[in-house]
Design a protein around this motif. Structure first.
Motif, PDB file in Angstrom:
ATOM      1  N   PRO A 404      30.945 -39.731   8.305  1.00 18.37           N
ATOM      2  CA  PRO A 404      30.004 -39.745   7.179  1.00 18.37           C
ATOM      3  C   PRO A 404      30.328 -40.792   6.129  1.00 18.37           C
ATOM      4  CG  PRO A 404      31.400 -37.782   7.120  1.00 18.37           C
ATOM      5  CD  PRO A 404      31.643 -38.441   8.432  1.00 18.37           C
ATOM      6  N   ALA A 408      27.492 -43.656   5.442  1.00 20.92           N
ATOM      7  CA  ALA A 408      26.832 -43.511   4.145  1.00 20.92           C
ATOM      8  C   ALA A 408      26.191 -44.835   3.725  1.00 20.92           C
ATOM      9  CB  ALA A 408      27.839 -43.063   3.093  1.00 20.92           C
ATOM     10  N   ALA A 441      28.075 -35.727  12.863  1.00 22.31           N
ATOM     11  CA  ALA A 441      28.423 -36.163  11.506  1.00 22.31           C
ATOM     12  C   ALA A 441      27.643 -37.411  11.119  1.00 22.31           C
ATOM     13  CB  ALA A 441      29.929 -36.422  11.411  1.00 22.31           C
ATOM     14  N   ARG A 444      24.086 -36.412  10.227  1.00 23.88           N
ATOM     15  CA  ARG A 444      24.042 -35.837   8.874  1.00 23.88           C
ATOM     16  C   ARG A 444      24.104 -36.945   7.823  1.00 23.88           C
ATOM     17  NH1 ARG A 444      27.273 -31.837  11.284  1.00 23.88           N
ATOM     18  NH2 ARG A 444      29.178 -32.873  10.574  1.00 23.88           N
ATOM     19  N   ALA A 445      24.944 -37.945   8.068  1.00 23.31           N
ATOM     20  CA  ALA A 445      25.023 -39.064   7.122  1.00 23.31           C
ATOM     21  C   ALA A 445      23.701 -39.820   7.072  1.00 23.31           C
ATOM     22  CB  ALA A 445      26.159 -40.007   7.526  1.00 23.31           C
TER      23      ALA A 445
END
Length: 559
Positions: A404, A408, A441, A444-445
């Motif tokens: 993440p 980002a 992950a 989700r990022a």
């Protein structure tokens, strides 16, 4: 004549008899306009004519509450600032009444082109200027009053009573800044803490003097606790020799009290930051750091890396070896601020060693990497080898913790380096058997950063991460669930899912069939990074896969 009769009633039968009648006048509402006007005139005349208005506090509070909730119940000429200032009251009572009536204030026109002035607030400012030492503690009492005040025209933020009190104290701090420090430290409220913390930058010399006073306060232990709280903040900021000397004396005073052992860590941190006292007190500070509480903060010890790098890094290594999460977070936070190239290389070695011993602490290492990324290209030489080392041959929990951070959006300062390192992670996952925790992950990022990232980059990241997840056992179903859950959780991502479905660009989205999953797993995973034009182009080539599931995921986001 009626006003005189009310005053005679007080002299003949006592203030209680007059107070009852005045409170009835303060509560008067409704009726003919003439009756309202006469009630206001009687109440005003009687209260201003009283030799001592304190017995009528109940009527005054009733009047203030009525005006605050129904400003139209009075008018500026009858109950304006002049009325409250002329009452024969103690200053604390007057300020309390001005606080109560403040929501009735209305900004009034000031000079042409200038700000609109507030009547009651301007009166408070006059009292503060006339007697700052007396009024500052009274304004601190306002911090618990969060009633909203009228906003300036065009403003989207409504001030509060507490907020304007805080602003007044900050704006007029120069009137009596030492007294202000004492008033604030005596006020147990976050707004007081904010003002004191602001003085670290706005007037560090005054706060240094206050810390010295508090450190030498024999009668009030809470003042010594405040000295231990604000001393380290100042030590990290001040550069003037005079300020450092004052802090040095304060720290020595704290250190000289065996009964204040819990404050010794903060005191040692102040002494280590000061070049004049560092050499003498560093051995004691390092010993305290290794022993535990009271531990000096790692950032304070890091200040000694310029002069004593070996002993400090050895102490940090010992702290990381124990695996205590709080200690590790403190050390990794301090190491993130190391900028000198030689020291930065040794710092990255400590981070790598820590993850080797404690892979369960990878989230702390990821937070360290995130902070380093935001320091810009200057740290790339030390950071790039660290991250690539953490990604290669490490457990999946380490890579999942870094995912993440690398996925980002970041800021313009970190965006390119994040994209480079993200490509490294994706290539490594593609070349080996991917673990589902890593692509999940990344998805989700992608979702949580969708509002701050160009759509093409988000789509490319979803494609590549989805391809990895689809290759894992049960990955097709896991991908469908993950995207649907994220669409329900993140509105901006739900909108993208609907748009991709409508445009038939939803390759990785939805309940993919086996054939679709195989085709998807072969797309969007070769070549350039998530920010490249090639990757964004491939995102459009995956049209037709799972469009219905994309719409379902978007629909869940609407509910």
């Amino acid at each position: 004549m009626v006003v005189r009769a009310l005053l005679m009633l007080e002299r003949r039968y006592g203030a209680a008899a007059a107070a009852a009648r005045l409170e009835r006048l303060a509560r008067h509402a409704g009726g003919p306009a003439d009756a309202d006007r006469w009630a206001r005139r009687l109440l005003r005349g009687a209260l201003l004519g009283a030799a001592d208005a304190r017995p009528y506090a109940a009527a005054l509070r009733t009047l203030a509450a009525r005006l605050a909730t129904r400003p139209a119940a009075g008018d500026p000429d009858t109950y304006g600032p002049d009325f409250w200032e002329r009452l024969r009251l103690r200053e604390d009572e007057r300020l309390d009444l001005l606080r109560r009536v403040l929501p009735a204030d209305r900004p009034r026109p000031g000079r042409p082109g200038g700000p609109r002035r507030s009547g009651y607030l301007a009166a408070v400012a006059r009292h503060l200027a006339a007697d700052p030492r007396g009024v500052q503690p009274l304004l601190c009492r306002w911090f618990t009053d969060e009633r909203p005040l009228p906003a300036e025209p065009g403003s989207h933020v409504r001030p509060t009573v507490a907020g304007v009190a805080q602003a007044l104290l900050h704006t007029h701090r120069d009137l009596a800044v030492d007294d202000l420090c004492e008033a604030l430290v005596a006020t147990a409220h976050p707004r007081a803490d904010e003002l004191l913390a602001g003085l670290v930058h706005d007037d560090p010399a005054a706060l240094c003097r206050a810390v010295d006073r508090w450190a030498h306060d024999d009668a009030r232990p809470a003042r010594r606790v405040a000295a231990a709280a604000y001393g380290p903040l100042l030590a990290a900021h001040v550069t003037a020799d005079a300020d450092r000397e004052v802090l040095r004396y304060a720290a020595l005073a704290l250190l000289a009290r065996p009964g204040d052992r819990s404050l010794h860590g903060a005191a040692l941190g102040v002494l280590v930051r000061d070049p004049h006292s560092r050499a003498r007190h560093l051995p004691q500070a390092l010993a305290a750091f290794r022993a535990g509480e009271p531990r000096p903060p790692a950032r304070a010890l890091a200040a000694a890396l310029t002069t004593h790098p070996g002993p400090v890094l050895d102490a940090f290594r010992d702290g990381l070896r124990d695996g205590d999460p709080a200690t590790a977070a403190d050390v990794l936070d301090a190491l993130a601020e190391v900028r000198a190239p030689a020291q930065a290389r040794r710092a990255t070695a400590l981070v790598s060693e820590y993850v080797d011993r404690h892979p369960e602490g990878a989230a702390l290492a990821a937070a360290h990497v995130d902070r380093r990324l935001e320091q810009g290209p200057a740290v790339r030489t030390a950071l790039f080898p660290l991250v690539t080392d953490l990604l290669r041959g490490r457990p999946a929990e380490v890579r999942a913790a870094l995912a993440p951070v690398l996925g980002a959006p970041g800021t313009p300062v970190s965006r390119d380096t994040r994209a480079e390192l993200l490509d490294v992670l994706l290539r490594l996952e593609r070349d080996e058997a991917p673990h589902p925790a890593v692509p999940e992950a990344l998805l989700r990022a992608a979702a949580h950063g969708a509002a701050d990232r160009p759509e093409g980059r988000t789509r490319a990241l979803v494609l590549r991460a989805g391809a990895l997840l689809a290759r894992t056992p049960g990955g097709t179903a896991a991908l469908d669930r993950c995207l649907a859950d994220l669409g329900a959780e993140v509105p901006a991502f739900a909108g993208l899912l609907r748009a991709w479905a409508a445009a038939r660009q939803a390759g990785p989205v939805g309940a993919l069939t086996g054939g679709d999953a195989g085709r998807f797993a072969g797309d969007g995973t070769e070549g350039g990074g998530t920010g490249s034009g090639a990757a964004e182009g491939r995102a459009g080539d995956d049209a037709g896969c799972g469009a219905g599931a994309a719409a379902r995921a978007g629909d869940r986001g609407d509910r």
